[in-house]
Write a protein that holds these residues in place. Structure first.
Motif, short mmCIF file in Angstrom:
data_model
loop_
_atom_site.label_atom_id
_atom_site.label_comp_id
_atom_site.label_asym_id
_atom_site.label_seq_id
_atom_site.Cartn_x
_atom_site.Cartn_y
_atom_site.Cartn_z
N LEU A 381 0.82 -1.17 -0.08
CA LEU A 381 0.02 -0.09 -0.24
C LEU A 381 0.88 1.27 0.06
O LEU A 381 0.73 2.31 -0.67
CB LEU A 381 -1.02 0.14 1.31
CG LEU A 381 -1.98 -0.90 1.17
CD1 LEU A 381 -2.81 -1.04 2.54
CD2 LEU A 381 -2.98 -0.78 0.08
N LEU A 382 1.86 1.29 0.72
CA LEU A 382 2.87 2.49 0.73
C LEU A 382 3.49 2.54 -0.70
O LEU A 382 3.67 3.67 -0.87
CB LEU A 382 4.00 2.37 1.67
CG LEU A 382 3.43 2.32 3.38
CD1 LEU A 382 4.66 2.13 4.19
CD2 LEU A 382 2.95 3.84 3.69
N ALA A 383 3.76 1.67 -1.26
CA ALA A 383 4.30 1.69 -2.52
C ALA A 383 3.37 2.29 -3.49
O ALA A 383 3.70 3.12 -4.59
CB ALA A 383 4.83 0.20 -2.97
N GLU A 384 2.15 1.66 -3.49
CA GLU A 384 1.13 2.26 -4.33
C GLU A 384 0.97 3.87 -4.09
O GLU A 384 0.85 4.68 -5.09
CB GLU A 384 -0.34 1.50 -4.16
CG GLU A 384 -0.31 0.06 -4.49
CD GLU A 384 -0.06 -0.31 -6.14
OE1 GLU A 384 -0.10 0.79 -6.77
OE2 GLU A 384 0.24 -1.11 -6.60
N LEU A 385 1.15 4.32 -2.75
CA LEU A 385 0.85 5.68 -2.62
C LEU A 385 2.08 6.44 -3.04
O LEU A 385 1.75 7.63 -3.70
CB LEU A 385 0.77 5.99 -1.02
CG LEU A 385 -0.64 5.53 -0.36
CD1 LEU A 385 -0.22 5.66 1.24
CD2 LEU A 385 -1.90 6.15 -1.02
N TRP A 386 3.45 6.11 -3.00
CA TRP A 386 4.22 6.92 -3.43
C TRP A 386 4.68 6.56 -4.83
O TRP A 386 4.89 8.03 -5.32
CB TRP A 386 5.60 5.91 -2.92
CG TRP A 386 6.87 6.65 -2.88
CD1 TRP A 386 7.91 6.87 -3.83
CD2 TRP A 386 7.18 7.83 -1.92
NE1 TRP A 386 8.79 7.93 -3.41
CE2 TRP A 386 8.47 8.35 -2.35
CE3 TRP A 386 6.61 8.20 -0.89
CZ2 TRP A 386 9.29 9.22 -1.52
CZ3 TRP A 386 7.07 9.08 0.08
CH2 TRP A 386 8.30 9.66 -0.56
N ARG A 387 3.78 5.97 -5.65
CA ARG A 387 3.91 6.04 -7.27
C ARG A 387 2.91 7.13 -7.63
O ARG A 387 2.94 7.74 -8.73
CB ARG A 387 3.45 4.76 -7.82
CG ARG A 387 4.67 3.43 -7.86
CD ARG A 387 4.29 2.46 -8.61
NE ARG A 387 3.29 1.58 -8.26
CZ ARG A 387 3.67 0.54 -7.49
NH1 ARG A 387 4.84 0.23 -7.42
NH2 ARG A 387 2.65 -0.28 -7.10
#
Length: 428
Positions: A381-387
């Protein structure tokens, strides 16, 4: 600085990663499910058309479809805090309209005929079928859709609102098919008797089923959905709760359904008494519960996300914006107008959804109810936000300034270009 207490990291079990058997492949399961629903749809179409005739079927279809968009829109509105994928709603509606309706028609007809033959009392068999057989069969058939989503789409099924939405959409599909049958049959009866207008059976059926009680089937099945939603909030090790609570919701749904079906046998004004004293207050109570649960979800977002602000993953004002549906809408509109049209607005909407899922995941972890894959899911989820941060953050900052009741003073955290190499969100 850690974003959360130390939760156990996920470790693949033995055999994970091995090639699945052919029946475990996703395309096989999807193909089998789509084939089942398509065949059910064709069979139910043939059965309803055979009973109502072509003209009656078309009239019933035209009248039965009227409440469907409003009900779907209501459940979709309820699901806006953490919107589930459309495929789950499409499956739920298709299951209710095709598979559950087919099971109900076949099982109810068979059981009623068997009882009539065994007791030589057709009238008593019809009453027993409506008040006992139909509630058990229909609510079980509709509950199967909720069970399937609960078991096989577990990431999309995290609480009471998800249970209410899936159950309500399933029941909406079921009521749609059932209304075609009832309205088409009523139209055929009017064709034989020559009745027209308000005095016709079609008008009376339309008033009772479409005007007065379009919420009846969703109201019953939502009780089952609430049971599954409560089970979803519990820890995975609470096996008894995960079985008994949904079963209790199903039994309540059956009981309410039976009470409603039996209202016509309570005297001349029994139907209206049950409708006014029982059905309408129950509908109001469950509507209030659903809206209250939606507001509680927004409060959870505001309370859980600040931990990720301190760690640099989110902007200082983002918990406030993400905890307000009005501010969320402003962020999407701003992105659409200034950052690339619909694709930008869609990226902001996805950012909002992933952040909400992150807040719910953290809440479950803090309460000791997270699964073994907590750390893996949090990183995803954090990776999706960062993208999506390049588009989402400016839009969310604008929404914070535009919707804040007082001037917003930004905290001195700043936004790191990339997560700091020494930062570990899973270390206390």
């Amino acid at each position: 600085m850690a974003t959360s207490p130390p939760y156990p990291t996920y470790s693949p079990g033995p055999g994970r990663g091995a090639h699945p058997h052919w029946w475990q492949r996703r395309w096989v399961r999807y193909g089998a499910l789509m084939t089942l629903l398509a065949l059910s749809g064709l069979v139910i179409l043939a059965l309803v058309r055979r009973q109502t005739g072509t003209e009656g079927f078309l009239v019933g279809l035209g009248l039965a479809v009227l409440p469907v968009p409003w009900l779907i829109a209501a459940f979709r509105w309820l699901d806006r805090v953490e919107p589930g994928p459309w495929r789950n709603l499409v499956f739920a509606f298709a299951w209710g309209a095709c598979a559950a309706a087919l099971i109900a028609i076949v099982a109810n007809s068979f059981a009623t005929k068997w009882i009539a033959t065994a007791t030589a009392d057709p009238a008593g068999a019809d009453t027993l079928g409506a008040t006992v057989i139909a509630p058990v069969v229909e609510e079980s058939a509709k509950a199967t859709a909720v069970l399937l989503v609960f078991l096989f789409r577990r990431r999309d099924f995290t609480g009471i609102v998800d249970g209410v939405v899936i159950a309500g959409v399933t029941a909406t599909g079921f009521a749609f098919t059932e209304n075609i049958l009832y309205l088409g049959t009523a139209f055929g009866a009017d064709q034989l008797t020559g009745d027209r207008g308000i005095a016709s059976v079609t008008a009376a059926t339309f008033f009772v089923r479409i005007v007065m009680s379009p919420f009846a089937h969703p109201l019953f099945t939502v009780l089952t959905g609430i049971g599954f939603g409560i089970a979803a909030l519990g820890a995975e090790r609470q096996h008894v709760r995960r079985v008994l609570v949904p079963l209790g919701g199903l039994l309540l749904a059956m009981s309410m359904h039976a009470f409603w079906n039996g209202s016509s046998s309570f005297g001349e004004y029994g139907f209206f008494a049950v409708y006014g004293v029982f059905m309408v207050p129950s509908f109001g109570l469950l509507t209030w519960l659903a809206v209250w649960t939606r507001q509680r979800e927004l409060r959870t977002v505001r309370e859980e996300l600040p931990a990720y602000v301190y760690a640099g993953w989110l902007g200082p004002a983002e918990p406030f914006v993400l905890g307000s549906m009005r501010a969320r809408r402003m962020a999407r509109d701003h992105a659409r107008q200034h950052f690339g049209g619909r694709p930008a607005a869609r990226a902001v909407a996805q950012y909002e959804a992933y952040a909400t899922s992150l807040a719910f995941l953290r809440q479950r972890g803090r309460r000791g109810r997270a699964g073994a894959d907590f750390a893996v899911r949090e990183r995803e989820l954090l990776a999706e936000l960062w993208r999506r941060k390049e588009v989402a953050r400016p839009a969310l900052e604008y929404a914070a300034r535009a919707s804040a009741p007082a001037p917003v003073f930004w905290a001195p955290y700043g936004y790191p270009a990339m997560p700091h190499p020494a930062y570990n969100p899973y270390r206390s």
